[in-house]
Motif scaffolding. Structure first.
Motif, PDB file in Angstrom:
ATOM      1  N   TYR A   1      -4.603  -9.928   1.461  1.00 33.92           N
ATOM      2  CA  TYR A   1      -5.959  -9.398   1.570  1.00 33.92           C
ATOM      3  C   TYR A   1      -6.086  -7.985   1.015  1.00 33.92           C
ATOM      4  CZ  TYR A   1      -6.417 -13.375   4.630  1.00 33.92           C
ATOM      5  OH  TYR A   1      -6.422 -14.644   5.131  1.00 33.92           O
ATOM      6  N   ALA A   2      -5.173  -7.572   0.174  1.00 29.61           N
ATOM      7  CA  ALA A   2      -5.196  -6.216  -0.390  1.00 29.61           C
ATOM      8  C   ALA A   2      -6.356  -6.074  -1.355  1.00 29.61           C
ATOM      9  CB  ALA A   2      -3.886  -5.933  -1.112  1.00 29.61           C
ATOM     10  N   PRO A   3      -6.844  -4.852  -1.509  1.00 30.50           N
ATOM     11  CA  PRO A   3      -7.902  -4.630  -2.494  1.00 30.50           C
ATOM     12  C   PRO A   3      -7.410  -4.958  -3.897  1.00 30.50           C
ATOM     13  CG  PRO A   3      -7.228  -2.557  -1.457  1.00 30.50           C
ATOM     14  CD  PRO A   3      -6.462  -3.650  -0.813  1.00 30.50           C
ATOM     15  N   SER A   4      -8.329  -5.378  -4.759  1.00 26.64           N
ATOM     16  CA  SER A   4      -7.935  -5.790  -6.102  1.00 26.64           C
ATOM     17  C   SER A   4      -7.601  -4.609  -7.012  1.00 26.64           C
ATOM     18  CB  SER A   4      -9.062  -6.616  -6.737  1.00 26.64           C
ATOM     19  OG  SER A   4     -10.247  -5.849  -6.789  1.00 26.64           O
ATOM     20  N   HIS A   5      -8.093  -3.415  -6.682  1.00 30.64           N
ATOM     21  CA  HIS A   5      -7.794  -2.236  -7.508  1.00 30.64           C
ATOM     22  C   HIS A   5      -6.531  -1.544  -7.018  1.00 30.64           C
ATOM     23  CE1 HIS A   5     -10.019  -0.735  -4.067  1.00 30.64           C
ATOM     24  NE2 HIS A   5      -9.494   0.443  -4.300  1.00 30.64           N
TER      25      HIS A   5
ATOM     26  N   SER B   1      -4.038   1.615  -6.159  1.00 28.28           N
ATOM     27  CA  SER B   1      -4.179   2.937  -5.580  1.00 28.28           C
ATOM     28  C   SER B   1      -3.849   3.989  -6.636  1.00 28.28           C
ATOM     29  CB  SER B   1      -3.244   3.089  -4.389  1.00 28.28           C
ATOM     30  OG  SER B   1      -3.226   4.423  -3.938  1.00 28.28           O
TER      31      SER B   1
ATOM     32  N   ASP C   1       0.835  -1.196   0.000  1.00 31.16           N
ATOM     33  CA  ASP C   1       0.000   0.000   0.000  1.00 31.16           C
ATOM     34  C   ASP C   1       0.875   1.253   0.000  1.00 31.16           C
ATOM     35  OD1 ASP C   1      -1.597   2.116   1.986  1.00 31.16           O
ATOM     36  OD2 ASP C   1      -2.848   1.139   0.484  1.00 31.16           O
TER      37      ASP C   1
ATOM     38  N   TYR D   1      -0.986  -8.220   4.442  1.00 31.64           N
ATOM     39  CA  TYR D   1      -1.680  -7.192   3.684  1.00 31.64           C
ATOM     40  C   TYR D   1      -1.730  -7.558   2.205  1.00 31.64           C
ATOM     41  CZ  TYR D   1      -3.340  -2.618   2.283  1.00 31.64           C
ATOM     42  OH  TYR D   1      -4.093  -1.603   1.780  1.00 31.64           O
TER      43      TYR D   1
END
Length: 109
Positions: free
Chosen positions: A99-103, A105, A48, A96
């Motif tokens: 389980y990170a968002p697929s989109h 940043s 992130d 992280y």
């Protein structure tokens, strides 16, 4: 401390490096420099962008805060805390990443 040649083992952030055939004197300043590089390397690997920037900024601030410290006992404690922080960053980065968002940043360059 000067270690005999052929038995030099350096452990930083859970990584072991061996240097055979060399006599190396490990000073506190070299340990701190190695710790700083390992911390920054771990921070750069965080998935992130916001957390990555925060970790890098916080690492620089912590190292600057203790730049004038001369007490060896305090320095050893600070180095131990830094090594624990590196392990925590690496562990958190792996979790992280799972389980990170697929989109992506919008801050990622």
């Amino acid at each position: 401390a000067v270690l005999p040649s052929r038995s030099i083992v350096v452990v930083v952030g859970g990584v072991t490096r061996r240097r055979a055939g060399q006599r190396v004197e490990f000073t506190m300043s070299s340990q701190v420099a190695t710790l700083f590089r390992a911390y920054m390397r771990a921070a750069r690997k965080f998935p992130d962008a916001n957390v990555k920037d925060f970790l890098m900024r916080r690492g620089r601030e912590e190292f600057r805060k203790h730049v004038g410290e001369t007490d060896k006992a305090k320095l050893a404690k600070i180095v131990a805390e830094g090594e624990k922080s590196i392990v925590m960053i690496e562990r958190t980065s792996v979790v992280y990443g799972m389980y990170a968002p697929s989109h992506k940043s919008v801050l990622v360059k």
